[in-house]
Design a protein around this motif. Structure first.
Motif, PDB file in Angstrom:
ATOM      1  N   GLY A  24      -2.621  -3.536   3.647  1.00  0.00           N
ATOM      2  CA  GLY A  24      -3.696  -3.620   2.670  1.00  0.00           C
ATOM      3  C   GLY A  24      -4.004  -2.316   1.977  1.00  0.00           C
ATOM      4  N   LYS A  25      -3.190  -1.291   2.183  1.00  0.00           N
ATOM      5  CA  LYS A  25      -3.488   0.014   1.591  1.00  0.00           C
ATOM      6  C   LYS A  25      -2.471   0.473   0.554  1.00  0.00           C
ATOM      7  N   GLY A  26      -1.380  -0.249   0.415  1.00  0.00           N
ATOM      8  CA  GLY A  26      -0.310   0.198  -0.467  1.00  0.00           C
ATOM      9  C   GLY A  26      -0.142  -0.654  -1.702  1.00  0.00           C
ATOM     10  N   ASN A  27       0.939  -0.377  -2.430  1.00  0.00           N
ATOM     11  CA  ASN A  27       1.214  -1.084  -3.681  1.00  0.00           C
ATOM     12  C   ASN A  27       1.942  -2.407  -3.485  1.00  0.00           C
ATOM     13  N   ASP A  28       2.660  -2.557  -2.369  1.00  0.00           N
ATOM     14  CA  ASP A  28       3.481  -3.750  -2.183  1.00  0.00           C
ATOM     15  C   ASP A  28       2.673  -5.044  -2.219  1.00  0.00           C
ATOM     16  N   GLN A  29       1.461  -5.026  -1.687  1.00  0.00           N
ATOM     17  CA  GLN A  29       0.647  -6.235  -1.709  1.00  0.00           C
ATOM     18  C   GLN A  29       0.429  -6.709  -3.142  1.00  0.00           C
ATOM     19  N   MET A  30       0.223  -5.764  -4.066  1.00  0.00           N
ATOM     20  CA  MET A  30       0.023  -6.121  -5.466  1.00  0.00           C
ATOM     21  C   MET A  30       1.315  -6.650  -6.081  1.00  0.00           C
ATOM     22  N   ARG A  31       2.437  -6.019  -5.744  1.00  0.00           N
ATOM     23  CA  ARG A  31       3.713  -6.434  -6.321  1.00  0.00           C
ATOM     24  C   ARG A  31       4.060  -7.864  -5.914  1.00  0.00           C
ATOM     25  N   PHE A  32       3.923  -8.165  -4.626  1.00  0.00           N
ATOM     26  CA  PHE A  32       4.217  -9.522  -4.149  1.00  0.00           C
ATOM     27  C   PHE A  32       3.287 -10.543  -4.790  1.00  0.00           C
ATOM     28  N   GLU A  33       2.003 -10.241  -4.783  1.00  0.00           N
ATOM     29  CA  GLU A  33       1.020 -11.241  -5.152  1.00  0.00           C
ATOM     30  C   GLU A  33       0.942 -11.477  -6.656  1.00  0.00           C
ATOM     31  N   ILE A  34       1.001 -10.411  -7.457  1.00  0.00           N
ATOM     32  CA  ILE A  34       0.999 -10.598  -8.906  1.00  0.00           C
ATOM     33  C   ILE A  34       2.262 -11.349  -9.328  1.00  0.00           C
ATOM     34  N   GLY A  35       3.395 -11.016  -8.697  1.00  0.00           N
ATOM     35  CA  GLY A  35       4.634 -11.730  -8.998  1.00  0.00           C
ATOM     36  C   GLY A  35       4.532 -13.210  -8.678  1.00  0.00           C
TER      37      GLY A  35
END
Length: 271
Positions: free
Chosen positions: A123-134
């Protein structure tokens, strides 16, 4: 927990995603489907099948796919044509693989009738955004489960304790890197440990794919690259598939000490 009947999990077979696999069943009481992608990380992905089977996943609910050609052809090449570099220096090696994984998660969810997908990004990095926005771009109605934002297993000790109580086998690899690493056919990144201190340079034995420029050949090596519509298609006249082309460049670059970069990352969440 929301009513979820079936979830597709991005599964590597490692500690984190193995714990997530069991945690999803325990907390959402849903059927779990696993998806493991080979994007050129240099490790065998087939063992993930056996691990998933041992953890109770049905054979027909295990998806393992070789995405190396699609990764380079449809994601890396277009990114390089656009000269996409974040804030002028960050090369997006990890970033560009996430939309492909998200795409397949959504496609598999549709195929098997799942109403959710899950990932192991913290929950602290960029990967959560990359997966979820995609995922939301492809299916705005898909439910995304991010265990690291929900559970209290916020340390390796707690993860190991949960794994032990749940009967999840933990492999101890020899010569395991102390760093958090992410690899694919485009790059390999490292973070954590001494690298958190900008005053400390990386240890030489950290590097996996390249020799030090100090140990590179003293004689230069010239190569010829053939391009078509902006994409590399051949090296020294030998026509290669996108993945083979990239793998050959990795080999040549690593041999000559090319491709090392040290930087401070600016995260989307403000860190």
């Amino acid at each position: 927990m929301a009513a979820i009947k079936k979830v597709v999990l991005a599964y590597s077979g490692g500690l984190d995603t193995s714990v997530i696999l069991k945690w999803l069943g325990d907390n959402y009481h849903c059927e779990v489907v696993t998806f493991t992608a080979d994007i050129g990380q240099g490790e065998e992905v087939e063992p993930a099948r056996e691990k998933a089977l041992k953890l109770g996943i049905k054979k027909e609910n295990i998806f393992i796919e070789d995405l190396r050609e699609e990764f380079i052809r449809d994601f890396v090449f277009p990114m390089f044509r656009a000269n996409t570099i974040y804030e002028g220096e960050y090369l997006l090696g990890t970033s560009i693989a996430r939309p492909l994984i998200a795409k397949r998660l959504v496609e598999i969810a549709q195929k098997v009738g799942a109403d959710a997908i899950a990932h192991g990004a913290t929950g602290k990095g960029n990967d959560q955004m990359r997966f979820e926005i995609g995922a939301y771009a492809l299916n705005p109605d898909i439910k995304v489960i991010a265990p690291w934002r929900e559970w209290d297993l916020n340390s390796r000790e707690k993860l190991l304790s949960y794994a032990e109580s749940a009967g999840i086998p933990i492999e101890k690899k020899a010569n395991k890197s102390p760093y958090s690493m992410d690899a694919n056919l485009l790059h390999i990144s490292y973070e954590g440990q001494i690298l958190e201190d900008p005053n400390v340079e990386p240890e030489e034995d950290m590097w996996r794919w390249s020799v030090s420029p100090m140990n590179a050949p003293n004689e230069p090596e010239s190569i010829s690259i053939t391009f078509e519509k902006g994409d590399g298609v051949a090296i020294n006249g030998e026509r290669l598939s996108p993945a083979a082309f990239w793998g050959k460049l990795n080999e040549l670059g690593g041999k000559h000490g090319i491709g090392r970069l040290d930087l401070v990352e600016n995260r989307y969440v403000g860190m």
